[in-house]
Design an enzyme around this catalytic site. Structure first.
Site, PDB file in Angstrom:
ATOM      1  CB  SER A  63      17.089   2.914  44.254  1.00  0.00           C
ATOM      2  OG  SER A  63      17.293   2.308  45.504  1.00  0.00           O
TER       3      SER A  63
HETATM    4  N1  SAH Z   1      21.037   3.410  47.985  1.00  0.00           N
HETATM    5  C1  SAH Z   1      21.449   2.243  47.239  1.00  0.00           C
HETATM    6  C2  SAH Z   1      20.403   1.157  47.343  1.00  0.00           C
HETATM    7  C3  SAH Z   1      21.039  -0.182  47.420  1.00  0.00           C
HETATM    8  S1  SAH Z   1      19.922  -1.509  47.753  1.00  0.00           S
HETATM    9  C4  SAH Z   1      21.712   2.580  45.795  1.00  0.00           C
HETATM   10  O1  SAH Z   1      21.134   3.541  45.273  1.00  0.00           O
HETATM   11  O2  SAH Z   1      22.505   1.882  45.164  1.00  0.00           O
HETATM   12  C5  SAH Z   1      19.840  -1.494  49.520  1.00  0.00           C
HETATM   13  C6  SAH Z   1      21.138  -1.701  50.261  1.00  0.00           C
HETATM   14  O3  SAH Z   1      20.833  -1.800  51.648  1.00  0.00           O
HETATM   15  C7  SAH Z   1      21.908  -2.975  49.901  1.00  0.00           C
HETATM   16  O4  SAH Z   1      23.201  -2.627  49.514  1.00  0.00           O
HETATM   17  C8  SAH Z   1      21.890  -3.783  51.196  1.00  0.00           C
HETATM   18  O5  SAH Z   1      23.061  -4.541  51.397  1.00  0.00           O
HETATM   19  C9  SAH Z   1      21.760  -2.695  52.240  1.00  0.00           C
HETATM   20  N2  SAH Z   1      21.235  -3.122  53.538  1.00  0.00           N
HETATM   21  C10 SAH Z   1      20.278  -4.048  53.814  1.00  0.00           C
HETATM   22  N3  SAH Z   1      20.080  -4.148  55.145  1.00  0.00           N
HETATM   23  C11 SAH Z   1      20.916  -3.250  55.738  1.00  0.00           C
HETATM   24  C12 SAH Z   1      21.195  -2.889  57.099  1.00  0.00           C
HETATM   25  N4  SAH Z   1      20.566  -3.450  58.137  1.00  0.00           N
HETATM   26  N5  SAH Z   1      22.123  -1.917  57.320  1.00  0.00           N
HETATM   27  C13 SAH Z   1      22.779  -1.328  56.299  1.00  0.00           C
HETATM   28  N6  SAH Z   1      22.573  -1.637  54.995  1.00  0.00           N
HETATM   29  C14 SAH Z   1      21.660  -2.590  54.716  1.00  0.00           C
END
Ligand code: SAH
Length: 204
Positions: A55
């Site tokens: 993010s």
């Molecule tokens: N907090 C992370 C954001 C990553 S993007 C950072 O700062 O790097 C969002 C993430 O949510 C992705 O890795 C995706 O695989 C995950 N995601 C999507 N749907 C999800 C679900 N139902 N349960 C858990 N993770 C999920």
């Protein structure tokens, strides 16, 4: 470079000093692929593994501020991704439980936490839609992917007074804050437009 990034976030309206200190401390470049490392202190999202993104720092700071984390708070994060948001929460001395549904990212980031000596309470491979009933209730829950709708399980896993921060929407998302006022009542605030990768539900 981290100090400069914090200054950029201040100019964009981030005021929470504890959150800004965390941004000044956590080495974001280590959470990114080496090909993007040189850009780590720009206020931008970047690709990580499995078609996901780390993010944007502004988004991390904005969401984290809304959680009002106090030391010792039990916090659930949905979407571990790179682990950067997790590390920011740990810097605020939260006990963090984090869930990731992409196996590749779960393995990679779990290994990275171990290598770096970061100690979330638990890193879970699974579907964040369901929350983590066995550990609930939480002081706060942060969803870091765009949710087409608000998972009811997450609302039900908040303490009274607890806060859920979740971007809601399909193409664009509205950052939405829920504060649990009582067993049945929630205060809801909508706080601006953002863009996230989608929160995917595992239907099985
Ligand atoms: N907090 C992370 C954001 C990553 S993007 C950072 O700062 O790097 C969002 C993430 O949510 C992705 O890795 C995706 O695989 C995950 N995601 C999507 N749907 C999800 C679900 N139902 N349960 C858990 N993770 C999920």
């Amino acid at each position: 470079m981290r100090n400069k990034l914090a200054d950029v976030l201040i100019a964009k309206g981030i005021v929470d000093t504890k959150v800004l200190d965390a941004i000044r401390t956590v080495p974001r470049h280590l959470f990114m692929d080496s090909s993007f490392e040189g850009h780590a202190y720009q206020d931008k999202a970047f690709p990580i593994a499995a078609d996901q993104t780390i993010s944007q720092p502004y988004t991390v700071a904005f969401q984290t501020g809304l959680l009002e984390v106090e030391p010792g708070h039990k916090v659930l994060e949905i979407g571990t991704g790179s682990g950067y948001q997790t590390a920011i929460l740990m810097q605020l001395k939260a006990k963090v439980y984090t869930i990731e549904r992409q196996l590749e990212l779960f393995k990679k980031t779990n290994l990275f936490f171990k290598k770096m000596g970061y100690r979330p309470k638990k890193v879970i491979f699974g579907d964040g839609y369901k929350g983590l009933p066995e550990v609930a209730p939480f002081d706060s829950i942060i969803v870091t992917a765009g949710a087409p709708e608000v998972p009811k399980a997450l609302l039900s896993q908040l303490k009274i007074g607890g806060r859920l921060v979740i971007p809601v929407g399909i193409d664009d998302q509205i950052m939405t804050l829920f504060i649990r006022k009582s067993e049945k009542e929630f205060e809801k605030k909508e706080l601006g437009s953002f863009r996230f990768v989608p929160l995917l539900e595992d239907k099985n």
